[in-house]
Design an enzyme around this catalytic site. Structure first.
Site, PDB file in Angstrom:
ATOM      1  N   GLU A   1     -28.556  97.036  56.073  1.00 45.20           N
ATOM      2  CA  GLU A   1     -27.570  97.149  55.003  1.00 45.20           C
ATOM      3  C   GLU A   1     -27.647  95.884  54.145  1.00 45.20           C
ATOM      4  OE1 GLU A   1     -23.916  99.902  56.509  1.00 45.20           O
ATOM      5  OE2 GLU A   1     -24.011  97.912  57.403  1.00 45.20           O
TER       6      GLU A   1
ATOM      7  N   HIS B   1     -27.515  92.974  56.856  1.00 45.64           N
ATOM      8  CA  HIS B   1     -27.011  93.427  58.155  1.00 45.64           C
ATOM      9  C   HIS B   1     -28.093  94.227  58.867  1.00 45.64           C
ATOM     10  CE1 HIS B   1     -24.145  96.174  60.604  1.00 45.64           C
ATOM     11  NE2 HIS B   1     -24.590  95.161  61.326  1.00 45.64           N
TER      12      HIS B   1
ATOM     13  N   ASN C   1     -20.560 100.601  60.084  1.00 47.39           N
ATOM     14  CA  ASN C   1     -19.553 100.250  61.083  1.00 47.39           C
ATOM     15  C   ASN C   1     -18.151 100.680  60.675  1.00 47.39           C
ATOM     16  OD1 ASN C   1     -21.242  99.239  63.029  1.00 47.39           O
ATOM     17  ND2 ASN C   1     -21.110  97.123  62.328  1.00 47.39           N
TER      18      ASN C   1
ATOM     19  N   SER D   1     -21.640  91.780  60.735  1.00 51.82           N
ATOM     20  CA  SER D   1     -21.427  93.217  60.885  1.00 51.82           C
ATOM     21  C   SER D   1     -20.140  93.679  60.201  1.00 51.82           C
ATOM     22  CB  SER D   1     -21.354  93.591  62.367  1.00 51.82           C
ATOM     23  OG  SER D   1     -22.515  93.219  63.052  1.00 51.82           O
TER      24      SER D   1
END
Length: 687
Positions: A445, A433, A483, A412
């Site tokens: 991702e 991800h 994130n 992440s």
């Protein structure tokens, strides 16, 4: 005798509608790949077809579609400007009024304008696997060619209102039970059509001439209000459909058409259409289109926790053979149990048959022996977020797998370059991800390292699309696109709590915006320890940006790590089930403010929203300036698909455009003044 007439070419050689006549019956074929949308060329072709079959005195005319589906909607690319002639309502009225009755012969998906077309036909027959729906609300629209007025006249008001308002399709058997189909068949469509024509029932009353029994829609209105979450189109669709019970078809359809055209210009529809096109463009980067993706058959997942089990379940659902690897046999069996539980839930819900469930179980193996990965085409590690643990997994995989097989990390935050450093065949390593729960969430991702080959990226994109996901390319940075923005979101929320806002007011404000939950509710759901670990990592590395608020750290130290923790507490008290605001938190936050000498400020809901959005939009612009994201639409796709940002608001970047750049600059200046030295301003937001 058979005659054949080609009509309405969209180009010199493109026959999008063709009419053939045999023994007094006509076959009208739409061939407008890939999903046979009702573009202007198709509409012209259908209008010509009506004239042709009537001039020939045909007994019936059947509309069929080439390819994998019947008409799956209108041509959305036409929605930005005035609709070109002929207009779809006029085409459908001509089909309905035709002296030669029309039969819709359907397969695949019959959506939007496709269903409106079918409803204008005298009879409707469909393959048993066909799906029917009015999904216009998903684009901020309502049907515009009589769908809200014909459908209730065919299947009843409440059923039609529900289909128009929620946009969800129904299957052929259900639509037949509703009264929408005259025949459901399996096997060859032409054989079914011949059989239907041989025993042709009397021509029914045209759908527009039928009456509608009025029913009380109060309960449905309450349901739609709750599920719409700020989107306007669902309630407008319901209310427009209800007109069928009180107005003649001509009046109701006229209102529907004007409403549809007005909604095309609305911010919500423009936002949703932008996302519609973006979700297709970002999943197929231009530079990768020249590469043929490698075939993926055997997928290895290392780590059988919630994330790994979700990835495994998604891979099995796509038809891959999956090996789940864990550190020992006991852990591997626990991972298998999690995957099988997902399969069991899909079976119980009716999403899959027993045969499909059995096939998925048969394609799953679990164990602790890395040697079983020897013939894998792709391996994905989903282990603890520790770089050394991940590097060890990569080393074990590299030792047994082919140097042409792909290896991906599901990290992440960590740098995939560091995880893959020194491994043989560096071009095959990348980041994938996934978002939890990975068997449900659509976003992936795709993170290329400095050495990842474009061939590898092309294969990874194709694999993700094959899982039904929306892959978005991102460069390497702390947290990638999603994130990294989330960290800025949480930081600004913490700054406002530190300066006087209640965490519960922050959550409420963001729900008012349309988020499914606020930042503190989200932390309680995912676990406070995840972001805590990331903060500690950044502090140790000296990369934390500016002002540091450690209230959440103190909660973690107390054991208040979210609803899944032993205490069942985080920012909220979950001991009674549903999370409740906790006076202990309010007292703790107040004490923290006194200790740190922060002023007790008051923030309105609008101030909370605009300041948090300023932090989000600024970080997104930095990501664009640094080349981490390829476009503002990529950012919006990440945040609508992965973080619950309301789709009808278009994503953070579209929201900022609609809000206005000057207001965003003012809001960013306010958060800079609130927390000096804590923000790097993107060029776009500099005063």
């Amino acid at each position: 005798m058979t005659t054949r007439t080609a009509t309405s070419h969209s180009g010199p050689d493109a026959k999008v509608v063709e009419v053939s006549i045999s023994n007094g019956h006509a076959l009208v074929t739409i061939d407008n790949p890939p999903v046979n949308p009702l573009s202007v060329s198709v509409r012209k072709g259908l209008m010509d077809a009506v004239r042709a079959v009537n001039d020939a005195g045909c007994k019936t005319a059947a509309i069929v579609c080439a390819g994998r589906t019947f008409v799956a909607g209108g041509d959305i690319s036409e929605f930005a400007g005035p609709p070109p002639l002929p207009h779809l309502p006029d085409v459908l009225n001509a089909i309905e009024a035709s002296e030669t009755p029309f039969i819709a012969v359907m397969h695949g998906t019959v959506l939007g304008g496709g269903l409106e077309l079918a409803l204008a036909c005298a009879w409707r027959i469909a393959d048993e696997k066909t799906k029917f729906g009015l999904p216009e609300v998903n684009l901020g629209l309502i049907p515009g060619a009589g769908g809200t007025q014909r459908l209730p006249r065919v299947i009843g008001l409440e059923r039609a209102a529900r289909m128009a308002a929620n946009g969800k399709p129904v299957n052929a058997r259900t639509f037949e039970e509703f009264g929408g189909l005259d025949l459901v068949f399996s096997g060859d469509a032409m054989t079914a059509l011949e059989g239907f024509r041989d025993t042709l029932p009397p021509r029914p009353t045209s759908s527009s001439e039928r009456t509608v029994e009025n029913v009380d829609l109060t309960a449905l209105k309450a349901e739609i209000t709750k599920t719409a979450k700020g989107s306007n189109a669902p309630m407008i669709a319901l209310e427009t459909t209800a007109l069928a019970a009180t107005l003649p078809f001509s009046e109701g359809s006229s209102i529907e058409r004007q409403t549809h055209l007005d909604l095309r210009q609305s911010a919500q529809s423009r936002a949703l259409r932008r996302l519609f096109f973006a979700s297709r463009s970002v999943t197929r980067p231009d530079r990768l289109k020249t590469f043929e993706p490698a075939e993926i058959n055997h997928v290895v997942i290392v780590g059988g926790g919630l994330m790994g089990a979700g990835i495994a379940a998604a891979s099995l659902a796509a038809g891959h053979r999956v090996t789940l690897l864990e550190r020992d046999t006991e852990s591997a069996e626990a991972g298998r149990g999690r995957v099988e539980a997902i399969i069991a839930r899909d079976l119980a819900s009716g999403r899959i048959t027993e045969a499909r469930a059995d096939a998925r179980r048969a394609n799953l193996t679990a164990g602790a022996n890395y040697a079983t990965a020897f013939d894998a085409d792709l391996a994905i590690e989903a282990v603890f977020e520790d770089p050394e643990v991940k590097r060890a997994v990569f080393a074990e995989l590299a030792a047994v797998m082919s140097e042409t097989a792909l290896v991906a990390t599901n990290t992440s935050y960590l740098d995939p370059n560091m995880i893959a450093e020194g491994m043989p065949g560096p071009g095959r390593f990348l980041g994938l991800h996934f978002f939890s729960p990975a068997n449900i969430m659509k976003l992936v991702e795709v993170v290329g390292t400095s050495a990842t080959a474009d061939q590898t990226m092309a294969t990874a994109f194709a694999f993700a699309r094959g899982l039904g996901k929306i892959p978005v390319e991102t460069g390497v940075c702390d947290g990638f696109i999603g994130n990294r923005i989330l960290s800025a979101y949480r930081r600004q929320a913490d700054y406002m709590v530190a300066d006087g806002a209640s965490p519960y007011d922050v959550d409420k404000a963001m729900r008012t915006l349309g988020m499914p939950m606020g930042p503190y509710e989200l932390q309680d759901r995912t676990g406070l320890q995840i972001s805590w670990a990331n903060r500690k990592r950044q502090l140790a590395a000296g990369t934390w940006p500016g002002r540091y608020v450690d209230i959440a750290d103190k909660l973690c130290e107390m054991g208040r790590q979210g609803r899944g923790s032993a205490m069942k507490k985080g920012w909220y008290d979950h001991t009674g089930g549903a999370g409740q605001p906790d006076p202990e938190i309010e007292a703790m936050v107040a004490a923290w403010r006194t200790e740190h000498g922060t002023a007790k400020q008051t923030f309105t809901a609008d101030e909370i929203i605009i300041r948090i959005m300023a932090a989000i939009v600024n970080e997104a612009n930095l990501i664009l300036e640094e080349g981490i994201a390829t476009s503002d639409t990529a950012v919006d796709i990440v945040w609508t698909e992965g973080y619950g940002f309301p789709k009808h608001l278009g994503g953070p970047m579209f929201w900022a455009e609609e809000t206005g750049i000057e207001r965003m600059r003012e809001a960013f200046a306010a958060i800079e003044a609130q927390s000096p030295g804590s923000w790097k301003a993107a060029e776009t937001l500099k005063g």
